[in-house]
Design a protein around this motif. Structure first.
Motif, PDB file in Angstrom:
ATOM      1  N   GLY A 299       3.955  10.980  -6.954  1.00 42.48           N
ATOM      2  CA  GLY A 299       5.119  11.043  -7.561  1.00 42.48           C
ATOM      3  C   GLY A 299       6.132  10.978  -6.681  1.00 42.48           C
ATOM      4  O   GLY A 299       7.598  11.553  -7.278  1.00 42.48           O
ATOM      5  N   GLU A 300       6.536  10.299  -5.744  1.00 39.09           N
ATOM      6  CA  GLU A 300       7.492  10.196  -4.864  1.00 39.09           C
ATOM      7  C   GLU A 300       8.532   8.790  -4.964  1.00 39.09           C
ATOM      8  O   GLU A 300       8.819   8.260  -3.949  1.00 39.09           O
ATOM      9  CB  GLU A 300       7.238  10.299  -3.274  1.00 39.09           C
ATOM     10  CG  GLU A 300       6.399  11.644  -2.948  1.00 39.09           C
ATOM     11  CD  GLU A 300       5.954  11.900  -1.557  1.00 39.09           C
ATOM     12  OE1 GLU A 300       6.150  10.771  -0.835  1.00 39.09           O
ATOM     13  OE2 GLU A 300       5.649  12.891  -1.227  1.00 39.09           O
ATOM     14  N   SER A 301       8.360   8.188  -6.058  1.00 38.06           N
ATOM     15  CA  SER A 301       8.816   6.812  -6.085  1.00 38.06           C
ATOM     16  C   SER A 301      10.391   6.772  -6.041  1.00 38.06           C
ATOM     17  O   SER A 301      10.817   6.018  -5.442  1.00 38.06           O
ATOM     18  CB  SER A 301       8.517   6.292  -7.618  1.00 38.06           C
ATOM     19  OG  SER A 301       9.216   7.213  -8.419  1.00 38.06           O
ATOM     20  N   THR A 302      11.021   8.043  -6.199  1.00 35.18           N
ATOM     21  CA  THR A 302      12.444   7.957  -5.890  1.00 35.18           C
ATOM     22  C   THR A 302      12.835   7.656  -4.516  1.00 35.18           C
ATOM     23  O   THR A 302      13.751   7.605  -4.097  1.00 35.18           O
ATOM     24  CB  THR A 302      13.363   9.175  -6.487  1.00 35.18           C
ATOM     25  OG1 THR A 302      12.257  10.278  -6.045  1.00 35.18           O
ATOM     26  CG2 THR A 302      13.033   9.276  -8.068  1.00 35.18           C
ATOM     27  N   GLN A 303      12.001   7.974  -3.650  1.00 34.89           N
ATOM     28  CA  GLN A 303      12.283   7.954  -2.083  1.00 34.89           C
ATOM     29  C   GLN A 303      11.760   6.540  -1.644  1.00 34.89           C
ATOM     30  O   GLN A 303      12.170   6.332  -0.532  1.00 34.89           O
ATOM     31  CB  GLN A 303      11.152   8.984  -1.453  1.00 34.89           C
ATOM     32  CG  GLN A 303      11.556  10.379  -1.726  1.00 34.89           C
ATOM     33  CD  GLN A 303      12.991  10.812  -1.546  1.00 34.89           C
ATOM     34  OE1 GLN A 303      13.593  10.636  -0.485  1.00 34.89           O
ATOM     35  NE2 GLN A 303      13.465  11.559  -2.498  1.00 34.89           N
TER      36      GLN A 303
ATOM     37  N   ARG B 247       0.761  -1.138  -0.081  1.00 37.30           N
ATOM     38  CA  ARG B 247      -0.064   0.168  -0.077  1.00 37.30           C
ATOM     39  C   ARG B 247       1.006   1.338  -0.112  1.00 37.30           C
ATOM     40  O   ARG B 247       0.583   2.236  -0.697  1.00 37.30           O
ATOM     41  CB  ARG B 247      -1.066   0.045   1.173  1.00 37.30           C
ATOM     42  CG  ARG B 247      -2.030  -1.097   1.233  1.00 37.30           C
ATOM     43  CD  ARG B 247      -3.129  -0.814   2.180  1.00 37.30           C
ATOM     44  NE  ARG B 247      -2.613  -1.012   3.558  1.00 37.30           N
ATOM     45  CZ  ARG B 247      -2.432  -2.389   4.001  1.00 37.30           C
ATOM     46  NH1 ARG B 247      -3.038  -3.198   3.339  1.00 37.30           N
ATOM     47  NH2 ARG B 247      -2.052  -2.503   5.302  1.00 37.30           N
ATOM     48  N   GLN B 248       1.960   1.040   0.729  1.00 42.21           N
ATOM     49  CA  GLN B 248       2.973   2.379   0.709  1.00 42.21           C
ATOM     50  C   GLN B 248       3.511   2.487  -0.603  1.00 42.21           C
ATOM     51  O   GLN B 248       3.693   3.778  -1.229  1.00 42.21           O
ATOM     52  CB  GLN B 248       3.969   2.152   1.744  1.00 42.21           C
ATOM     53  CG  GLN B 248       4.968   3.495   1.948  1.00 42.21           C
ATOM     54  CD  GLN B 248       4.220   4.527   2.286  1.00 42.21           C
ATOM     55  OE1 GLN B 248       3.624   4.506   3.502  1.00 42.21           O
ATOM     56  NE2 GLN B 248       4.403   5.863   1.624  1.00 42.21           N
ATOM     57  N   PHE B 249       3.783   1.497  -1.239  1.00 40.93           N
ATOM     58  CA  PHE B 249       4.326   1.412  -2.633  1.00 40.93           C
ATOM     59  C   PHE B 249       3.506   2.309  -3.609  1.00 40.93           C
ATOM     60  O   PHE B 249       3.917   3.197  -4.391  1.00 40.93           O
ATOM     61  CB  PHE B 249       4.872   0.325  -3.035  1.00 40.93           C
ATOM     62  CG  PHE B 249       5.144   0.025  -4.628  1.00 40.93           C
ATOM     63  CD1 PHE B 249       6.274   0.645  -5.042  1.00 40.93           C
ATOM     64  CD2 PHE B 249       4.298  -0.130  -5.838  1.00 40.93           C
ATOM     65  CE1 PHE B 249       6.748   0.535  -6.568  1.00 40.93           C
ATOM     66  CE2 PHE B 249       4.637  -0.194  -6.846  1.00 40.93           C
ATOM     67  CZ  PHE B 249       5.854   0.123  -7.248  1.00 40.93           C
TER      68      PHE B 249
ATOM     69  N   LEU C 228      13.306   3.541  -1.816  1.00 45.09           N
ATOM     70  CA  LEU C 228      14.471   2.932  -1.424  1.00 45.09           C
ATOM     71  C   LEU C 228      14.819   3.240   0.028  1.00 45.09           C
ATOM     72  O   LEU C 228      14.798   2.427   0.744  1.00 45.09           O
ATOM     73  CB  LEU C 228      15.909   3.119  -2.333  1.00 45.09           C
ATOM     74  CG  LEU C 228      17.161   2.726  -1.571  1.00 45.09           C
ATOM     75  CD1 LEU C 228      16.926   1.180  -1.468  1.00 45.09           C
ATOM     76  CD2 LEU C 228      18.069   3.048  -2.725  1.00 45.09           C
ATOM     77  N   LYS C 229      14.923   4.676   0.591  1.00 38.05           N
ATOM     78  CA  LYS C 229      15.504   4.812   1.820  1.00 38.05           C
ATOM     79  C   LYS C 229      14.173   4.701   2.752  1.00 38.05           C
ATOM     80  O   LYS C 229      14.368   4.207   3.445  1.00 38.05           O
ATOM     81  CB  LYS C 229      15.862   6.247   1.703  1.00 38.05           C
ATOM     82  CG  LYS C 229      17.119   6.597   0.986  1.00 38.05           C
ATOM     83  CD  LYS C 229      17.554   8.020   0.827  1.00 38.05           C
ATOM     84  CE  LYS C 229      18.776   8.367   0.074  1.00 38.05           C
ATOM     85  NZ  LYS C 229      19.073   9.992   0.133  1.00 38.05           N
ATOM     86  N   ARG C 230      12.929   4.854   2.275  1.00 39.07           N
ATOM     87  CA  ARG C 230      11.895   4.734   2.923  1.00 39.07           C
ATOM     88  C   ARG C 230      11.492   3.226   3.432  1.00 39.07           C
ATOM     89  O   ARG C 230      11.752   2.982   4.716  1.00 39.07           O
ATOM     90  CB  ARG C 230      10.708   5.492   2.643  1.00 39.07           C
ATOM     91  CG  ARG C 230       9.416   5.279   3.274  1.00 39.07           C
ATOM     92  CD  ARG C 230       8.197   6.058   2.858  1.00 39.07           C
ATOM     93  NE  ARG C 230       8.304   7.258   2.699  1.00 39.07           N
ATOM     94  CZ  ARG C 230       8.147   7.935   1.338  1.00 39.07           C
ATOM     95  NH1 ARG C 230       7.937   7.149   0.230  1.00 39.07           N
ATOM     96  NH2 ARG C 230       8.550   9.401   1.090  1.00 39.07           N
TER      97      ARG C 230
END
Length: 382
Positions: free
Chosen positions: A151-155, A142-144, A157-159
């Motif tokens: 539009g925050e897909s680049t975050q 769900r978070q994905f 990995l870290k999250r």
């Protein structure tokens, strides 16, 4: 054989190369869009995504077609149902990339995974690069989806890496849990973020330690040659595929960062009750042992330890059945017992077994029916 020397490596510049991503698809309409979206969002954009529809009867085919229409990098291949190995083999036959990756249809990738692996291969001159993985469930899925929608897909990995590194894995009985826990500990505690190692070290410390997956690995296409997955197996086909690659391998890279999101499927083979197909893991380790004996005879005992553990884990599945069903499955129990006895002939194997396996194994070899009954009673009380 002496202790291998590991080189610690840093970042590298960009290179130009195409990656063929092979995704077997069979009745995966629920999770499939997340998987495909995560690949479409990869920061490494030179991709060929081969969607191998293995005779799906749900909406999976339509989902694949939709992605192919929106993104020319996606291509649909259709075949009659034949299992994951036959689907991957068709993908290998059609792949035109410089590198090959396998992704399961219910998993997803963090955005920079493929880019990091290409950089790693080019810097190290390695033949394959393996990254870590995260165990993920519906909350992470769900978070994905929320991240993609905003539009925050680049975050991601870290999250997700931070969230899942603090998360306790589900307490489930399955053949992969022990090796996953051991692998994660080995990669995160023993080594720096990025290392390369000779193939002998990879065999001893990773492959024969139970790290037998082909997903989360990027392969140079030239090392695959005519390598194919053994069809007709439901568990262990990855192991045999990787062992067949060993003669062509010289160096392997390992990336600590956990950028592959491995979906914990309660209906998957590792979590389900006993089925005859579960015996495949014994068959695969028996075949693997013979191949390792020829290629790396010094590591035969390690392969036998894995065979012994596979036999005990399979017997544990049998033990969970009701007493009447266990008696009807007596032939399977005897196969497990013979495999365990075969593996434990060598004194080095008996010495190398973890303490828990030594005790359980001795009881199973001496009194299999008693062992299964006690195991069933013990698990039933938990």
């Amino acid at each position: 054989m002496g202790q291998p020397h590991y080189g610690i490596l840093g970042g590298v510049g960009q290179v130009s190369a195409k990656i063929s991503v092979i995704i077997p698809v069979y009745n995966a309409s629920g999770p499939l869009p997340d998987c495909l979206q995560s690949i479409a969002l990869q920061t490494w954009t030179d991709l060929e995504v081969l969607l191998v529809d293995d005779g799906s009867t749900d909406d999976s085919t339509g989902i694949c077609r939709s992605f192919c229409e929106k993104d020319s990098r996606f291509r649909l291949l259709q075949k009659e149902n034949g299992g994951v190995s036959s689907a991957r083999n068709l993908g290998l036959k059609e792949a035109s990339g410089d590198y090959i990756a396998f992704v399961d249809a219910d998993d997803w990738l963090c955005p920079e995974m493929l880019e990091h692996q290409v950089e790693c291969l080019e810097k190290d001159g390695s033949d394959m690069a393996m990254c870590g993985f995260q165990e993920a469930g519906e909350a992470e899925r769900r978070q994905f989806r929320r991240d993609c929608g905003t539009g925050e897909s680049t975050q991601l990995l870290k999250r997700q890496d931070k969230k899942l590194s603090d998360k306790k894995p589900p307490d489930k009985e399955n053949a992969d849990k022990e090796r996953r826990d051991g692998e994660a500990a080995g990669m995160e505690e023993t080594y720096p973020e990025h290392i390369s190692m000779p193939v002998e070290a990879y065999v001893a410390e990773y492959l024969l330690a139970g790290n037998t997956r082909c997903w989360s690995i990027l392969f140079r296409k030239e090392i695959l040659q005519e390598a194919r997955f053994q069809e007709g197996l439901t568990i262990g086909e990855d192991l045999l595929f990787l062992i067949d690659l060993l003669p062509a391998l010289k160096k392997v890279s390992l990336i600590k960062t956990r950028e592959y999101c491995y979906y914990i499927n309660d209906d998957g083979a590792m979590f389900s009750g006993f089925k005859p197909a579960y015996m495949d893991q014994i068959t695969c380790w028996q075949q693997a042992r013979e191949k390792i004996k020829l290629l790396y005879p010094d590591y035969t005992a390690k392969a036998d330890i894995s065979l012994f553990q596979a036999a005990l884990l399979t017997a544990g599945k049998l033990a969970l059945l009701p007493a009447e069903e266990r008696r009807a499955m007596a032939d399977y129990t005897e196969v497990c017992r013979k495999a365990a006895r075969e593996a434990a002939r060598d004194r080095m194997v008996r010495r190398g077994l973890p303490a828990g396996y030594k005790l359980k194994g001795l009881l199973f070899l001496l009194a299999p029916s008693l062992y299964l009954g006690l195991y069933h009673h013990w698990k039933g009380r938990r």
